[in-house]
Write a protein that holds these residues in place. Structure first.
Motif, PDB file in Angstrom:
ATOM      1  N   SER A   1       0.834  -1.200   0.000  1.00 19.82           N
ATOM      2  CA  SER A   1       0.000   0.000   0.000  1.00 19.82           C
ATOM      3  C   SER A   1       0.869   1.250   0.000  1.00 19.82           C
ATOM      4  O   SER A   1       1.770   1.400   0.819  1.00 19.82           O
ATOM      5  CB  SER A   1      -0.891  -0.013   1.252  1.00 19.82           C
ATOM      6  OG  SER A   1      -1.674   1.140   1.310  1.00 19.82           O
ATOM      7  N   ARG A   2       0.603   2.150  -0.941  1.00 20.22           N
ATOM      8  CA  ARG A   2       1.403   3.371  -1.058  1.00 20.22           C
ATOM      9  C   ARG A   2       0.602   4.575  -0.579  1.00 20.22           C
ATOM     10  O   ARG A   2      -0.622   4.559  -0.560  1.00 20.22           O
ATOM     11  CB  ARG A   2       1.819   3.588  -2.509  1.00 20.22           C
ATOM     12  CG  ARG A   2       2.654   2.474  -3.101  1.00 20.22           C
ATOM     13  CD  ARG A   2       2.791   2.635  -4.611  1.00 20.22           C
ATOM     14  NE  ARG A   2       1.490   2.577  -5.273  1.00 20.22           N
ATOM     15  CZ  ARG A   2       1.312   2.756  -6.579  1.00 20.22           C
ATOM     16  NH1 ARG A   2       2.346   3.023  -7.355  1.00 20.22           N
ATOM     17  NH2 ARG A   2       0.099   2.676  -7.123  1.00 20.22           N
ATOM     18  N   SER A   3       1.307   5.640  -0.244  1.00 21.27           N
ATOM     19  CA  SER A   3       0.681   6.909   0.101  1.00 21.27           C
ATOM     20  C   SER A   3       0.458   7.689  -1.184  1.00 21.27           C
ATOM     21  O   SER A   3       1.412   8.080  -1.859  1.00 21.27           O
ATOM     22  CB  SER A   3       1.573   7.704   1.061  1.00 21.27           C
ATOM     23  OG  SER A   3       1.046   8.991   1.291  1.00 21.27           O
ATOM     24  N   VAL A   4      -0.814   7.903  -1.519  1.00 25.11           N
ATOM     25  CA  VAL A   4      -1.196   8.550  -2.778  1.00 25.11           C
ATOM     26  C   VAL A   4      -1.944   9.845  -2.457  1.00 25.11           C
ATOM     27  O   VAL A   4      -2.840   9.850  -1.615  1.00 25.11           O
ATOM     28  CB  VAL A   4      -2.106   7.631  -3.619  1.00 25.11           C
ATOM     29  CG1 VAL A   4      -2.556   8.334  -4.895  1.00 25.11           C
ATOM     30  CG2 VAL A   4      -1.391   6.318  -3.950  1.00 25.11           C
ATOM     31  N   LEU A   5      -1.599  10.921  -3.158  1.00 24.60           N
ATOM     32  CA  LEU A   5      -2.320  12.184  -3.033  1.00 24.60           C
ATOM     33  C   LEU A   5      -2.889  12.586  -4.380  1.00 24.60           C
ATOM     34  O   LEU A   5      -2.163  12.624  -5.379  1.00 24.60           O
ATOM     35  CB  LEU A   5      -1.399  13.290  -2.514  1.00 24.60           C
ATOM     36  CG  LEU A   5      -1.959  14.731  -2.562  1.00 24.60           C
ATOM     37  CD1 LEU A   5      -3.243  14.854  -1.753  1.00 24.60           C
ATOM     38  CD2 LEU A   5      -0.915  15.735  -2.086  1.00 24.60           C
TER      39      LEU A   5
ATOM     40  N   ASP B   1      -4.431   1.245  -1.926  1.00 27.60           N
ATOM     41  CA  ASP B   1      -3.494   2.301  -1.525  1.00 27.60           C
ATOM     42  C   ASP B   1      -4.102   3.193  -0.449  1.00 27.60           C
ATOM     43  O   ASP B   1      -5.332   3.281  -0.305  1.00 27.60           O
ATOM     44  CB  ASP B   1      -3.109   3.149  -2.743  1.00 27.60           C
ATOM     45  CG  ASP B   1      -2.201   2.397  -3.701  1.00 27.60           C
ATOM     46  OD1 ASP B   1      -1.213   1.809  -3.235  1.00 27.60           O
ATOM     47  OD2 ASP B   1      -2.478   2.395  -4.921  1.00 27.60           O
ATOM     48  N   LYS B   2      -3.240   3.877   0.279  1.00 23.07           N
ATOM     49  CA  LYS B   2      -3.668   4.871   1.261  1.00 23.07           C
ATOM     50  C   LYS B   2      -3.831   6.186   0.500  1.00 23.07           C
ATOM     51  O   LYS B   2      -2.837   6.772   0.074  1.00 23.07           O
ATOM     52  CB  LYS B   2      -2.629   5.032   2.373  1.00 23.07           C
ATOM     53  CG  LYS B   2      -2.422   3.792   3.217  1.00 23.07           C
ATOM     54  CD  LYS B   2      -1.292   3.959   4.213  1.00 23.07           C
ATOM     55  CE  LYS B   2       0.058   4.021   3.504  1.00 23.07           C
ATOM     56  NZ  LYS B   2       1.201   4.049   4.447  1.00 23.07           N
ATOM     57  N   VAL B   3      -5.055   6.616   0.341  1.00 19.88           N
ATOM     58  CA  VAL B   3      -5.341   7.747  -0.541  1.00 19.88           C
ATOM     59  C   VAL B   3      -5.753   8.975   0.255  1.00 19.88           C
ATOM     60  O   VAL B   3      -6.576   8.892   1.172  1.00 19.88           O
ATOM     61  CB  VAL B   3      -6.445   7.390  -1.552  1.00 19.88           C
ATOM     62  CG1 VAL B   3      -6.760   8.574  -2.450  1.00 19.88           C
ATOM     63  CG2 VAL B   3      -6.033   6.177  -2.388  1.00 19.88           C
ATOM     64  N   ALA B   4      -5.170  10.106  -0.112  1.00 21.78           N
ATOM     65  CA  ALA B   4      -5.599  11.407   0.411  1.00 21.78           C
ATOM     66  C   ALA B   4      -6.016  12.260  -0.771  1.00 21.78           C
ATOM     67  O   ALA B   4      -5.451  12.147  -1.867  1.00 21.78           O
ATOM     68  CB  ALA B   4      -4.464  12.075   1.178  1.00 21.78           C
ATOM     69  N   ILE B   5      -7.015  13.104  -0.551  1.00 18.63           N
ATOM     70  CA  ILE B   5      -7.409  14.065  -1.582  1.00 18.63           C
ATOM     71  C   ILE B   5      -7.387  15.467  -0.976  1.00 18.63           C
ATOM     72  O   ILE B   5      -7.554  15.634   0.229  1.00 18.63           O
ATOM     73  CB  ILE B   5      -8.816  13.784  -2.151  1.00 18.63           C
ATOM     74  CG1 ILE B   5      -9.897  13.942  -1.061  1.00 18.63           C
ATOM     75  CG2 ILE B   5      -8.875  12.410  -2.791  1.00 18.63           C
ATOM     76  CD1 ILE B   5     -11.318  14.016  -1.590  1.00 18.63           C
ATOM     77  N   THR B   6      -7.163  16.464  -1.823  1.00 19.94           N
ATOM     78  CA  THR B   6      -7.406  17.836  -1.398  1.00 19.94           C
ATOM     79  C   THR B   6      -8.638  18.338  -2.148  1.00 19.94           C
ATOM     80  O   THR B   6      -8.928  17.902  -3.253  1.00 19.94           O
ATOM     81  CB  THR B   6      -6.219  18.768  -1.691  1.00 19.94           C
ATOM     82  OG1 THR B   6      -6.029  18.875  -3.113  1.00 19.94           O
ATOM     83  CG2 THR B   6      -4.948  18.279  -1.021  1.00 19.94           C
ATOM     84  N   TYR B   7      -9.343  19.259  -1.492  1.00 19.19           N
ATOM     85  CA  TYR B   7     -10.494  19.886  -2.129  1.00 19.19           C
ATOM     86  C   TYR B   7     -10.571  21.318  -1.634  1.00 19.19           C
ATOM     87  O   TYR B   7     -10.149  21.624  -0.512  1.00 19.19           O
ATOM     88  CB  TYR B   7     -11.785  19.129  -1.813  1.00 19.19           C
ATOM     89  CG  TYR B   7     -12.196  19.148  -0.354  1.00 19.19           C
ATOM     90  CD1 TYR B   7     -13.206  19.994   0.088  1.00 19.19           C
ATOM     91  CD2 TYR B   7     -11.560  18.329   0.580  1.00 19.19           C
ATOM     92  CE1 TYR B   7     -13.577  20.016   1.424  1.00 19.19           C
ATOM     93  CE2 TYR B   7     -11.921  18.347   1.912  1.00 19.19           C
ATOM     94  CZ  TYR B   7     -12.932  19.186   2.344  1.00 19.19           C
ATOM     95  OH  TYR B   7     -13.292  19.223   3.672  1.00 19.19           O
ATOM     96  N   ARG B   8     -11.081  22.207  -2.467  1.00 17.93           N
ATOM     97  CA  ARG B   8     -11.115  23.622  -2.113  1.00 17.93           C
ATOM     98  C   ARG B   8     -12.475  24.052  -1.587  1.00 17.93           C
ATOM     99  O   ARG B   8     -12.568  24.890  -0.702  1.00 17.93           O
ATOM    100  CB  ARG B   8     -10.735  24.482  -3.324  1.00 17.93           C
ATOM    101  CG  ARG B   8     -10.561  25.953  -2.976  1.00 17.93           C
ATOM    102  CD  ARG B   8     -10.035  26.753  -4.141  1.00 17.93           C
ATOM    103  NE  ARG B   8     -10.996  26.807  -5.241  1.00 17.93           N
ATOM    104  CZ  ARG B   8     -10.878  27.607  -6.292  1.00 17.93           C
ATOM    105  NH1 ARG B   8      -9.815  28.395  -6.398  1.00 17.93           N
ATOM    106  NH2 ARG B   8     -11.772  27.600  -7.241  1.00 17.93           N
ATOM    107  N   SER B   9     -13.539  23.470  -2.133  1.00 15.75           N
ATOM    108  CA  SER B   9     -14.881  23.869  -1.721  1.00 15.75           C
ATOM    109  C   SER B   9     -15.804  22.666  -1.732  1.00 15.75           C
ATOM    110  O   SER B   9     -15.463  21.605  -2.257  1.00 15.75           O
ATOM    111  CB  SER B   9     -15.423  24.956  -2.659  1.00 15.75           C
ATOM    112  OG  SER B   9     -15.461  24.485  -3.996  1.00 15.75           O
ATOM    113  N   GLY B  10     -16.977  22.846  -1.150  1.00 17.34           N
ATOM    114  CA  GLY B  10     -17.922  21.744  -1.071  1.00 17.34           C
ATOM    115  C   GLY B  10     -17.467  20.700  -0.063  1.00 17.34           C
ATOM    116  O   GLY B  10     -16.606  20.963   0.780  1.00 17.34           O
TER     117      GLY B  10
END
Length: 239
Positions: A2-6, A27-36
């Motif tokens: 499992s990898r760290s994914v952005l 995988d270990k997933v992170a997302i960024t979001y600006r709104s909502g």
């Protein structure tokens, strides 16, 4: 393993499909979001959602710190976040132009530069930038957007040469017209006109873009860097 994914801009459309593809692969997933708000099924599946405006360097730094604390250093970065402010050149304000460049191009610079800290230490990393057929093909009323997306190609290829010896790869995916919330607001006539220009005669599914991104981050693509891969149904061929 499992990898760290952005995935930046991972709360909707193409970014959401990419985040789901990596999460489904374990995988270990992170997302960024600006709104909502990110979809509940995504966060329920263990995806880390971090609010971040990539035009703000300090917010980018804080987002990375949170991700590194929970998932470890980012090993796969998909720079997907972007905006449009379409307008004919004579009506386009300087703010229309610079804000699109600051998000789509300079914002990508910010997230890639920060990811490279951990990648250089680990001597491995995969970076995939989401450009557009418009960046290579051009589009009336989209001088700002096309310039920002074309800039990603030079950026990725420069880094491919600069950091290839450290086992880092940098590639670009250039989607064509994709069936997302953004394109679903078009009229039937507009959609028919767009499809008529595509040799395969249809819009792409977000999952088809995600599959290409996932491939570029896989071991099967370990000898691919500096590439620009169109996923556009043949719309931009030769460009």
């Amino acid at each position: 393993m499992s990898r760290s994914v952005l995935v930046t801009g991972g709360n909707r459309g193409i970014g959401l499909a990419i985040a789901r593809a990596f999460a489904d692969a374990g995988d270990k997933v992170a997302i960024t979001y600006r709104s909502g708000e990110p979809p509940k099924d995504l966060t329920a599946a263990g995806v880390l959602a971090v609010k971040c405006d990539i035009t703000d360097t300090e917010m980018v730094e804080q987002a990375y710190k949170e991700i590194e604390e929970k998932h470890g250093a980012v090993e796969v970065l998909v720079a997907n976040a972007g905006i449009t402010k379409d307008q004919l050149l004579m009506r386009m304000s300087e703010e229309d132009f610079t804000s699109v460049l600051d998000t789509n191009l300079t914002g990508t610079f910010r997230v890639v530069k920060r990811a490279n800290r951990g990648m250089l230490r680990a001597r491995k990393g995969r970076v995939v930038l989401i450009s557009s057929v418009v960046g290579l093909y051009g589009g009336p009323g989209q001088a700002n957007y096309a310039a920002s997306k074309a800039g990603l190609v030079g950026f990725a290829r420069s880094l491919a040469r600069e950091l290839g010896s450290r086992n880092l790869t940098f590639n670009v995916v250039a989607p064509g017209f994709v069936d997302t919330d953004m394109t679903q607001v078009l009229t039937d006539e507009q959609r028919a006109n767009i499809v008529s220009q595509v040799p395969l005669g249809r819009y792409a599914k977000p999952e088809e873009i995600a599959a290409t991104v996932k491939f570029l981050a896989s071991d099967d693509a370990s000898y691919i860097t500096g590439a620009v891969i169109p996923v556009d149904g043949g719309l931009g061929m030769g460009h």
